[in-house]
Design a protein around this motif. Sequence first.
Motif: not given
Length: 150
Positions: A82-90, A96-111
């Motif tokens: 999913l991350l690769a697909y988001i990076a490839w397109g949006p 902006t939503w693509a950057r924010n989705a990556i930031l919040f999704a993986f920030g949640t995972w990391f914490i």
Amino acid sequence: MTEANQKKSFIFWQKWLMYSSLLFALFGIVIALYGANPFFAQYNNALASIFWHVSEMPTEVEPFRAFISGPLGGTIASCYILLAYIAWGPFKRKETWARNAILFAFGTWFILDSAICLYSGVYFQVYLVNAFSFLQKALPIIFTWKYFKK
């Protein structure tokens, strides 16, 4: 920085995010299909030491380890595909939503992942695996942040 250099910089980080995500997805597939491979022996033995106070994964735990590697590896693979697909397109289109989705999704995972690992005493997971994965995503977000201004 010239406009051409800015574009090269952005594309470098966009490709970094996309290709490194595909590599992590492949890693997830390997975990799912063959989590007991020699490459993971040191990791599995470290877990055995922490949870069972032995040097190798106990044989009675092996069926569970083999099972849990499937859902874990599948989850890792799906998140990174999913991350690769988001990076490839949006993300490449600077949505902006693509950057924010990556930031919040993986920030949640990391914490969450880091907190559980610290609580459980699996410190090496935080310092090695989580930190490496965090940097893999954080660097492109940091270095491309300015390109997402409206």
